[in-house]
Write an enzyme that holds these catalytic residues in place. Sequence first.
Site, PDB file in Angstrom:
ATOM      1  N   ARG A 182       0.850  -1.188   0.000  1.00  0.00           N
ATOM      2  CA  ARG A 182       0.000   0.000   0.000  1.00  0.00           C
ATOM      3  C   ARG A 182       0.885   1.238   0.000  1.00  0.00           C
ATOM      4  O   ARG A 182       2.061   1.183   0.386  1.00  0.00           O
ATOM      5  CB  ARG A 182      -0.901   0.026   1.231  1.00  0.00           C
ATOM      6  CG  ARG A 182      -1.872  -1.144   1.356  1.00  0.00           C
ATOM      7  CD  ARG A 182      -2.689  -0.993   2.640  1.00  0.00           C
ATOM      8  NE  ARG A 182      -3.703  -2.027   2.794  1.00  0.00           N
ATOM      9  CZ  ARG A 182      -3.521  -3.155   3.480  1.00  0.00           C
ATOM     10  NH1 ARG A 182      -2.360  -3.377   4.085  1.00  0.00           N
ATOM     11  NH2 ARG A 182      -4.490  -4.038   3.585  1.00  0.00           N
ATOM     12  N   LYS A 214      -2.681  -1.734   7.731  1.00  0.00           N
ATOM     13  CA  LYS A 214      -3.853  -1.167   8.393  1.00  0.00           C
ATOM     14  C   LYS A 214      -4.006  -1.748   9.789  1.00  0.00           C
ATOM     15  O   LYS A 214      -3.752  -2.930  10.017  1.00  0.00           O
ATOM     16  CB  LYS A 214      -5.106  -1.459   7.558  1.00  0.00           C
ATOM     17  CG  LYS A 214      -5.175  -0.661   6.264  1.00  0.00           C
ATOM     18  CD  LYS A 214      -6.496  -0.881   5.544  1.00  0.00           C
ATOM     19  CE  LYS A 214      -6.601   0.001   4.310  1.00  0.00           C
ATOM     20  NZ  LYS A 214      -7.888  -0.179   3.609  1.00  0.00           N
ATOM     21  N   HIS A 271      -1.861   2.435  -6.124  1.00  0.00           N
ATOM     22  CA  HIS A 271      -2.750   1.284  -5.962  1.00  0.00           C
ATOM     23  C   HIS A 271      -2.965   0.536  -7.266  1.00  0.00           C
ATOM     24  O   HIS A 271      -3.335  -0.643  -7.259  1.00  0.00           O
ATOM     25  CB  HIS A 271      -4.087   1.736  -5.371  1.00  0.00           C
ATOM     26  CG  HIS A 271      -4.394   1.071  -4.061  1.00  0.00           C
ATOM     27  ND1 HIS A 271      -3.566   1.143  -2.969  1.00  0.00           N
ATOM     28  CD2 HIS A 271      -5.434   0.288  -3.685  1.00  0.00           C
ATOM     29  CE1 HIS A 271      -4.091   0.446  -1.977  1.00  0.00           C
ATOM     30  NE2 HIS A 271      -5.212  -0.078  -2.378  1.00  0.00           N
ATOM     31  N   ARG A 281      -0.480  -2.111  -7.142  1.00  0.00           N
ATOM     32  CA  ARG A 281      -0.895  -3.124  -6.157  1.00  0.00           C
ATOM     33  C   ARG A 281      -2.000  -4.003  -6.735  1.00  0.00           C
ATOM     34  O   ARG A 281      -1.973  -5.235  -6.591  1.00  0.00           O
ATOM     35  CB  ARG A 281      -1.361  -2.432  -4.873  1.00  0.00           C
ATOM     36  CG  ARG A 281      -1.898  -3.369  -3.782  1.00  0.00           C
ATOM     37  CD  ARG A 281      -2.092  -2.574  -2.508  1.00  0.00           C
ATOM     38  NE  ARG A 281      -3.056  -3.161  -1.592  1.00  0.00           N
ATOM     39  CZ  ARG A 281      -2.739  -4.038  -0.635  1.00  0.00           C
ATOM     40  NH1 ARG A 281      -1.500  -4.463  -0.519  1.00  0.00           N
ATOM     41  NH2 ARG A 281      -3.668  -4.500   0.191  1.00  0.00           N
ATOM     42  N   HIS A 331      -4.983  -8.589   3.695  1.00  0.00           N
ATOM     43  CA  HIS A 331      -6.422  -8.404   3.838  1.00  0.00           C
ATOM     44  C   HIS A 331      -6.958  -9.253   4.984  1.00  0.00           C
ATOM     45  O   HIS A 331      -6.671 -10.451   5.063  1.00  0.00           O
ATOM     46  CB  HIS A 331      -7.147  -8.817   2.551  1.00  0.00           C
ATOM     47  CG  HIS A 331      -6.964  -7.855   1.430  1.00  0.00           C
ATOM     48  ND1 HIS A 331      -7.134  -8.201   0.115  1.00  0.00           N
ATOM     49  CD2 HIS A 331      -6.624  -6.545   1.425  1.00  0.00           C
ATOM     50  CE1 HIS A 331      -6.909  -7.151  -0.649  1.00  0.00           C
ATOM     51  NE2 HIS A 331      -6.592  -6.136   0.133  1.00  0.00           N
ATOM     52  N   TYR A 376     -10.246  -7.134  -5.273  1.00  0.00           N
ATOM     53  CA  TYR A 376      -8.973  -6.667  -5.800  1.00  0.00           C
ATOM     54  C   TYR A 376      -8.523  -7.464  -7.011  1.00  0.00           C
ATOM     55  O   TYR A 376      -7.846  -6.959  -7.887  1.00  0.00           O
ATOM     56  CB  TYR A 376      -7.883  -6.781  -4.728  1.00  0.00           C
ATOM     57  CG  TYR A 376      -7.673  -5.546  -3.907  1.00  0.00           C
ATOM     58  CD1 TYR A 376      -6.675  -4.644  -4.199  1.00  0.00           C
ATOM     59  CD2 TYR A 376      -8.488  -5.287  -2.806  1.00  0.00           C
ATOM     60  CE1 TYR A 376      -6.481  -3.506  -3.429  1.00  0.00           C
ATOM     61  CE2 TYR A 376      -8.297  -4.159  -2.030  1.00  0.00           C
ATOM     62  CZ  TYR A 376      -7.293  -3.274  -2.344  1.00  0.00           C
ATOM     63  OH  TYR A 376      -7.106  -2.156  -1.581  1.00  0.00           O
TER      64      TYR A 376
END
Length: 315
Positions: free
Chosen positions: A155, A179, A248, A251, A274, A283
């Site tokens: 990210r 995250k 992104h 990614r 994730h 994704y």
Amino acid sequence: MSVASESRSPLAGDVDAYLHYIAHVRRLSPRTLNAYRRDLAGFLDWLAAQGITGWTALDSQHVRQWAALQRRRGQSARSIQRRLSAVRNLCRHLIRERRLSHNPAEQVTAPKAGKRLPATLDADQVGVLLDMPADTVLARRDRAVMELFYGAGLRLAELAGLDLNQIDFAEGMVRVTGKGSKTRIVPMGRKAADALRDWLRDRSAMAEEGEQAVFVSQRGTRLSHRNIQARIRHWARVLGLPVPAYPHLLRHSFASHLLESSGDLRAVQELLGHADISTTQIYTHLDFQHLARTYDKAHPRARRRKPPQAVDDQE
């Protein structure tokens, strides 16, 4: 971090306490915190306009009316979902703090948002971008940035926050903080490692003394999110890429190409960091119909049985 409101709501103190909690206990990203603050400030303004000055006066009908107002104002389904999620999580916190006895937002649903598949580059387009001429210090830095985005699926915040001690060349691994302050270790690939070594030979002449960031600007300090985005857009234009490029996008392309080659959805989920596999499906352009087809082909209980052969009565 406090909520901004034209007229300070009597409920604002509780919201400020919640924002402090998710900032310092849950350690959400600054971007997520800003979104929560904006959404909850708007909700407080609406409550004040309705004359609601205590949490116990709030019920599900109020929340539905507020959500309907967002729709009439032209907010997208995705935006309404996000705002409802902020209110729902706030109410859960208030229940834990014994400020509420139930969650009035729990049963309120937003309009469904259509699934928006992410854009990707094909392998040739990625090759154009990564085979850029690296004949200057900045070009070598930018190539290493893009190689890591595509080679490790990072990210933007993960790459921008990368420090020197998070690179392990011996193992070919990168340790990143994603995250929710979750740490994961991902392989970076040979070409990404080579590009990173090339950049690190130049980095010491640019970086300020004591700076630990892997990627630094010409000022010698950590390269900002905005600068990283701008440099990728720059190279896409220079190299004649037919689509705008951004972190992104690389990614997305990493995930899509890896899944196409391996078919291992769980591995891709882990590499991307994730928590929910449904996010990985979005994704990587994978949907449940594809999973169903895979199940039908592979699982013994799903395979169609061959019809029994007819028995010849004369045998």
